[in-house]
Design a protein around this motif. Structure first.
Motif, PDB file in Angstrom:
ATOM      1  N   ALA A   1      -0.491   2.098   4.891  1.00 50.00           N
ATOM      2  CA  ALA A   1       0.523   2.231   3.849  1.00 50.00           C
ATOM      3  C   ALA A   1       1.912   2.044   4.452  1.00 50.00           C
ATOM      4  O   ALA A   1       2.176   2.475   5.572  1.00 50.00           O
ATOM      5  CB  ALA A   1       0.419   3.599   3.183  1.00 50.00           C
TER       6      ALA A   1
ATOM      7  N   THR B   1      -4.787   3.761   5.872  1.00 48.64           N
ATOM      8  CA  THR B   1      -4.718   2.770   4.792  1.00 48.64           C
ATOM      9  C   THR B   1      -3.628   1.728   5.025  1.00 48.64           C
ATOM     10  O   THR B   1      -3.411   0.866   4.187  1.00 48.64           O
ATOM     11  CB  THR B   1      -4.463   3.459   3.444  1.00 48.64           C
ATOM     12  OG1 THR B   1      -3.223   4.162   3.502  1.00 48.64           O
ATOM     13  CG2 THR B   1      -5.595   4.407   3.079  1.00 48.64           C
TER      14      THR B   1
ATOM     15  N   ILE C   1      -3.673   9.705   6.286  1.00 54.56           N
ATOM     16  CA  ILE C   1      -4.078   8.820   5.188  1.00 54.56           C
ATOM     17  C   ILE C   1      -3.220   7.561   5.198  1.00 54.56           C
ATOM     18  O   ILE C   1      -3.722   6.445   5.053  1.00 54.56           O
ATOM     19  CB  ILE C   1      -3.973   9.561   3.832  1.00 54.56           C
ATOM     20  CG1 ILE C   1      -5.022  10.668   3.751  1.00 54.56           C
ATOM     21  CG2 ILE C   1      -4.124   8.583   2.664  1.00 54.56           C
ATOM     22  CD1 ILE C   1      -4.793  11.655   2.609  1.00 54.56           C
TER      23      ILE C   1
ATOM     24  N   VAL D   1       1.021   5.519  -0.547  1.00 58.20           N
ATOM     25  CA  VAL D   1       0.363   6.816  -0.667  1.00 58.20           C
ATOM     26  C   VAL D   1       1.253   7.696  -1.541  1.00 58.20           C
ATOM     27  O   VAL D   1       2.451   7.811  -1.302  1.00 58.20           O
ATOM     28  CB  VAL D   1       0.157   7.486   0.708  1.00 58.20           C
ATOM     29  CG1 VAL D   1      -0.356   8.917   0.547  1.00 58.20           C
ATOM     30  CG2 VAL D   1      -0.801   6.668   1.552  1.00 58.20           C
TER      31      VAL D   1
ATOM     32  N   ILE E   1      -2.775   4.875  -3.305  1.00 56.70           N
ATOM     33  CA  ILE E   1      -3.692   5.878  -2.786  1.00 56.70           C
ATOM     34  C   ILE E   1      -3.150   7.215  -3.279  1.00 56.70           C
ATOM     35  O   ILE E   1      -2.128   7.696  -2.785  1.00 56.70           O
ATOM     36  CB  ILE E   1      -3.775   5.852  -1.240  1.00 56.70           C
ATOM     37  CG1 ILE E   1      -4.262   4.486  -0.739  1.00 56.70           C
ATOM     38  CG2 ILE E   1      -4.716   6.950  -0.753  1.00 56.70           C
ATOM     39  CD1 ILE E   1      -3.171   3.545  -0.384  1.00 56.70           C
TER      40      ILE E   1
ATOM     41  N   HIS F   1      -0.902  -1.193  -4.410  1.00 55.53           N
ATOM     42  CA  HIS F   1      -2.241  -0.673  -4.166  1.00 55.53           C
ATOM     43  C   HIS F   1      -2.026   0.806  -3.845  1.00 55.53           C
ATOM     44  O   HIS F   1      -1.501   1.143  -2.790  1.00 55.53           O
ATOM     45  CB  HIS F   1      -2.919  -1.407  -3.014  1.00 55.53           C
ATOM     46  CG  HIS F   1      -3.105  -2.858  -3.312  1.00 55.53           C
ATOM     47  ND1 HIS F   1      -4.080  -3.315  -4.177  1.00 55.53           N
ATOM     48  CD2 HIS F   1      -2.440  -3.948  -2.884  1.00 55.53           C
ATOM     49  CE1 HIS F   1      -4.004  -4.626  -4.258  1.00 55.53           C
ATOM     50  NE2 HIS F   1      -3.016  -5.036  -3.485  1.00 55.53           N
TER      51      HIS F   1
ATOM     52  N   ASN G   1       0.857  -1.186   0.000  1.00 56.19           N
ATOM     53  CA  ASN G   1       0.000   0.000   0.000  1.00 56.19           C
ATOM     54  C   ASN G   1       0.891   1.232   0.000  1.00 56.19           C
ATOM     55  O   ASN G   1       1.704   1.406   0.902  1.00 56.19           O
ATOM     56  CB  ASN G   1      -0.905   0.035   1.237  1.00 56.19           C
ATOM     57  CG  ASN G   1      -1.895  -1.106   1.242  1.00 56.19           C
ATOM     58  OD1 ASN G   1      -2.335  -1.560   0.186  1.00 56.19           O
ATOM     59  ND2 ASN G   1      -2.251  -1.573   2.412  1.00 56.19           N
TER      60      ASN G   1
ATOM     61  N   SER H   1      -3.234  11.001  -3.366  1.00 64.84           N
ATOM     62  CA  SER H   1      -3.742  11.970  -2.405  1.00 64.84           C
ATOM     63  C   SER H   1      -3.386  13.391  -2.798  1.00 64.84           C
ATOM     64  O   SER H   1      -2.233  13.677  -3.107  1.00 64.84           O
ATOM     65  CB  SER H   1      -3.149  11.692  -1.026  1.00 64.84           C
ATOM     66  OG  SER H   1      -3.374  10.361  -0.660  1.00 64.84           O
TER      67      SER H   1
ATOM     68  N   ARG I   1      -7.004   4.283  -5.448  1.00 68.02           N
ATOM     69  CA  ARG I   1      -8.017   5.084  -4.780  1.00 68.02           C
ATOM     70  C   ARG I   1      -7.551   6.521  -4.789  1.00 68.02           C
ATOM     71  O   ARG I   1      -6.364   6.790  -4.670  1.00 68.02           O
ATOM     72  CB  ARG I   1      -8.151   4.641  -3.319  1.00 68.02           C
ATOM     73  CG  ARG I   1      -9.398   3.913  -3.052  1.00 68.02           C
ATOM     74  CD  ARG I   1      -9.533   3.418  -1.636  1.00 68.02           C
ATOM     75  NE  ARG I   1      -9.059   4.320  -0.614  1.00 68.02           N
ATOM     76  CZ  ARG I   1      -8.770   3.923   0.612  1.00 68.02           C
ATOM     77  NH1 ARG I   1      -8.886   2.664   0.938  1.00 68.02           N
ATOM     78  NH2 ARG I   1      -8.368   4.779   1.512  1.00 68.02           N
ATOM     79  N   SER I   2      -8.480   7.435  -4.924  1.00 69.12           N
ATOM     80  CA  SER I   2      -8.148   8.856  -4.866  1.00 69.12           C
ATOM     81  C   SER I   2      -8.718   9.436  -3.583  1.00 69.12           C
ATOM     82  O   SER I   2      -9.853   9.149  -3.214  1.00 69.12           O
ATOM     83  CB  SER I   2      -8.743   9.592  -6.066  1.00 69.12           C
ATOM     84  OG  SER I   2      -8.163   9.123  -7.255  1.00 69.12           O
ATOM     85  N   VAL I   3      -7.910  10.260  -2.909  1.00 65.82           N
ATOM     86  CA  VAL I   3      -8.320  10.858  -1.647  1.00 65.82           C
ATOM     87  C   VAL I   3      -8.013  12.349  -1.699  1.00 65.82           C
ATOM     88  O   VAL I   3      -6.892  12.744  -2.015  1.00 65.82           O
ATOM     89  CB  VAL I   3      -7.565  10.221  -0.453  1.00 65.82           C
ATOM     90  CG1 VAL I   3      -7.952  10.892   0.852  1.00 65.82           C
ATOM     91  CG2 VAL I   3      -7.809   8.727  -0.390  1.00 65.82           C
TER      92      VAL I   3
END
Length: 160
Positions: free
Chosen positions: A123, A121, A117, A32, A59, A57, A30, A61, A102-104
């Motif tokens: 991460a 998650t 974040i 970010v 994210i 995976h 994970n 941000s 995923r978008s945050v």
């Protein structure tokens, strides 16, 4: 009669019962990515995706510092910009090789938001880009990289 030593294959090694092994076991599962839509953060995400966090995976941000909310056109709020920002993040995500994405979007101090974040998650890595003129101009929160590295339990990768 002579005895023969037969090599026995453990059941776990038997082809019929061997558990499936994932084709790729990434070091950073994970990740970010701090995206401010500047060339440094976009290039950092591309580089990290190719060299460090393949098939992670992701994210993606984007954090808007509170003092910059008023920098938008008169009558435009963060909520009105939200669809455009999410569209930009998802469009950028399609150019990279992620297992999932995923978008945050958040509003607040970037170091605090990115750390939160990453924690939520689970991460193991946060990727940021560093502008060439980062020391010459002040944009947003000062010392984001250092503050994020202190706050987050995830590793922080800064790509110049």
């Amino acid at each position: 009669m002579g005895t023969t030593n037969k090599l026995r294959t453990p059941r776990s090694m038997n082809a019929r019962t061997q558990p499936s092994v994932p084709a790729l076991d990434p070091l950073f599962l994970n990740v970010v990515f701090g995206i401010d839509f500047g060339s440094a953060s976009l290039a950092a995400a591309r580089w990290a995706t190719t060299n460090v966090a393949r098939r992670a995976h992701a994210i993606l941000s984007h954090v808007v510092p509170p003092e910059h909310d008023g920098d938008t056109a008169p009558g435009t709020t963060f909520g009105e910009l939200r669809p455009a920002l999410l569209g930009g993040l998802s469009g950028f995500a399609r150019t990279l090789n992620f297992a999932t994405v995923r978008s945050v979007l958040r509003m607040g101090r970037p170091s605090r938001c990115l750390s939160a974040i990453a924690a939520r998650t689970e991460a193991s890595l946060v990727v940021l880009g560093r502008r060439g003129d980062a020391n010459g101009t002040r944009v947003g929160e000062p010392n984001v990289i250092e503050r994020l590295a202190r706050r987050s339990s995830a590793s922080v990768l800064v790509v110049p």
